[in-house]
Design a protein around this motif. Sequence first.
Motif, PDB file in Angstrom:
ATOM      1  N   ALA A   5       0.836  -1.197   0.000  1.00  0.00           N
ATOM      2  CA  ALA A   5       0.000   0.000   0.000  1.00  0.00           C
ATOM      3  C   ALA A   5       0.871   1.247   0.000  1.00  0.00           C
ATOM      4  CB  ALA A   5      -0.912   0.002   1.222  1.00  0.00           C
ATOM      5  N   SER A  10      -1.094   4.617   5.840  1.00  0.00           N
ATOM      6  CA  SER A  10      -1.563   3.273   6.122  1.00  0.00           C
ATOM      7  C   SER A  10      -0.875   2.788   7.379  1.00  0.00           C
ATOM      8  CB  SER A  10      -1.204   2.352   4.967  1.00  0.00           C
ATOM      9  OG  SER A  10      -1.218   1.026   5.413  1.00  0.00           O
ATOM     10  N   ARG A  36     -15.432  -3.521   6.264  1.00  0.00           N
ATOM     11  CA  ARG A  36     -15.652  -2.806   5.000  1.00  0.00           C
ATOM     12  C   ARG A  36     -15.574  -3.733   3.802  1.00  0.00           C
ATOM     13  NH1 ARG A  36     -11.476   2.118   5.997  1.00  0.00           N
ATOM     14  NH2 ARG A  36     -12.663   3.248   7.574  1.00  0.00           N
ATOM     15  N   GLU A  38     -13.092  -5.447   2.566  1.00  0.00           N
ATOM     16  CA  GLU A  38     -11.938  -5.152   1.709  1.00  0.00           C
ATOM     17  C   GLU A  38     -11.052  -6.366   1.430  1.00  0.00           C
ATOM     18  OE1 GLU A  38     -11.373  -0.404   2.822  1.00  0.00           O
ATOM     19  OE2 GLU A  38      -9.952  -1.859   3.642  1.00  0.00           O
ATOM     20  N   ARG A  65      -7.138  -2.002  -0.537  1.00  0.00           N
ATOM     21  CA  ARG A  65      -7.426  -0.714   0.105  1.00  0.00           C
ATOM     22  C   ARG A  65      -7.506   0.351  -0.977  1.00  0.00           C
ATOM     23  NH1 ARG A  65      -5.678  -0.346   5.593  1.00  0.00           N
ATOM     24  NH2 ARG A  65      -5.412   1.876   5.266  1.00  0.00           N
ATOM     25  N   PRO A  66      -8.211   1.443  -0.705  1.00  0.00           N
ATOM     26  CA  PRO A  66      -8.254   2.529  -1.688  1.00  0.00           C
ATOM     27  C   PRO A  66      -6.835   2.980  -2.062  1.00  0.00           C
ATOM     28  CG  PRO A  66      -9.798   2.951   0.106  1.00  0.00           C
ATOM     29  CD  PRO A  66      -9.008   1.740   0.498  1.00  0.00           C
ATOM     30  N   SER A  67      -5.902   2.890  -1.117  1.00  0.00           N
ATOM     31  CA  SER A  67      -4.542   3.368  -1.362  1.00  0.00           C
ATOM     32  C   SER A  67      -3.651   2.310  -2.011  1.00  0.00           C
ATOM     33  CB  SER A  67      -3.926   3.788  -0.031  1.00  0.00           C
ATOM     34  OG  SER A  67      -4.013   2.707   0.885  1.00  0.00           O
TER      35      SER A  67
END
Length: 263
Positions: A5, A10, A36, A38, A65-67
């Motif tokens: 990430a 993070s 969530r 993920e 993860r979004p990142s």
Amino acid sequence: RVKRAGGGHSPFEPQQDGRSSSQVERLSALHRAIERDELRLYYQPKVNAQSRVVVAHEALLRWVRPSGMVSPLDFIPLAESSGLIVPIGRWVLREAVDVLRTGRLQEVCVNVSALELRQADYVDHLRSLLEESRVAPRQLWLELTESSLLEPRFISVLQELKALGVRTAMDDFGNGYSSLMALVSLPIQMVKIDRSFIAGVGEETPDEVRALEVVRGIVALATAYGLPTVAEGVETLEQANLLTKVGCTDLQGYFFGRPEPLP
Ligand code: C2E
Ligand code: CA
Ligand code: CA
Ligand code: CA
């Protein structure tokens, strides 16, 4: 390839001041990941060495993860030490069995931690999962590492799994706590030769012959006890051909396919 990430803060990356996040921060991030939704399973093909036909897929956990993506190597140890691996492992099994139930894959190999196997109801839970979804136990493989297989009380668990018809493979064979006795005495159905040996095969170095000879030795021993073998981490055609020549049953690695999400 799994990218660590990047960007943002993070808890699985060192902070700007170089300080790494506390265990508590990392643990709560992992909790949130589960809430969530993920976590994802990626699938990597395994081929028959002779025919090069795909015979199964290994399910590998990803935390998206979004990142960016967090590697399982970065969160499995925390999941194990905190006990979170138990609910995570149940989710993995449910997902994998669902992929089999819906006919998206024919055979799936799932990685299982020792802590999961220590749950008294592990086999019963798996049995009802398979029955409810009408999936043939033969379609599922469990990959267990040597170190967990060496716990004496797991022998009866392995026997129960065998009776159920779910097959087991010894993962990472030759890495760490190698025990040739375990290889030949446990009720397992496959030996997965550790990638560290495969990496040395086919390299133009003096180690090449030794790496290949080690693999040849493992294959000979396994074969003498009726156990098929799979070489993991096969990255080149040359490795694939040498490993086929020394008698590996199956091959797996980036040369044949990287772990990918199902379409
Ligand atoms: P493993 O079971 O030994 O899985 C093989 C690892 O090697 C995977 O890393 C895979 O992506 C990588 N790999 C496959 N082919 C090649 C290749 O040709 N070259 C190289 N360099 N690498 C290759 P990954 O996906 O990062 O998983 C790491 C470890 O995390 C796994 O090692 C396994 O021990 C653990 N793990 C993954 N998913 C799960 C899970 O659902 N449950 C549990 N308990 N552990 C898991
Ligand atoms: Ca594995
Ligand atoms: Ca392995
Ligand atoms: Ca491993």
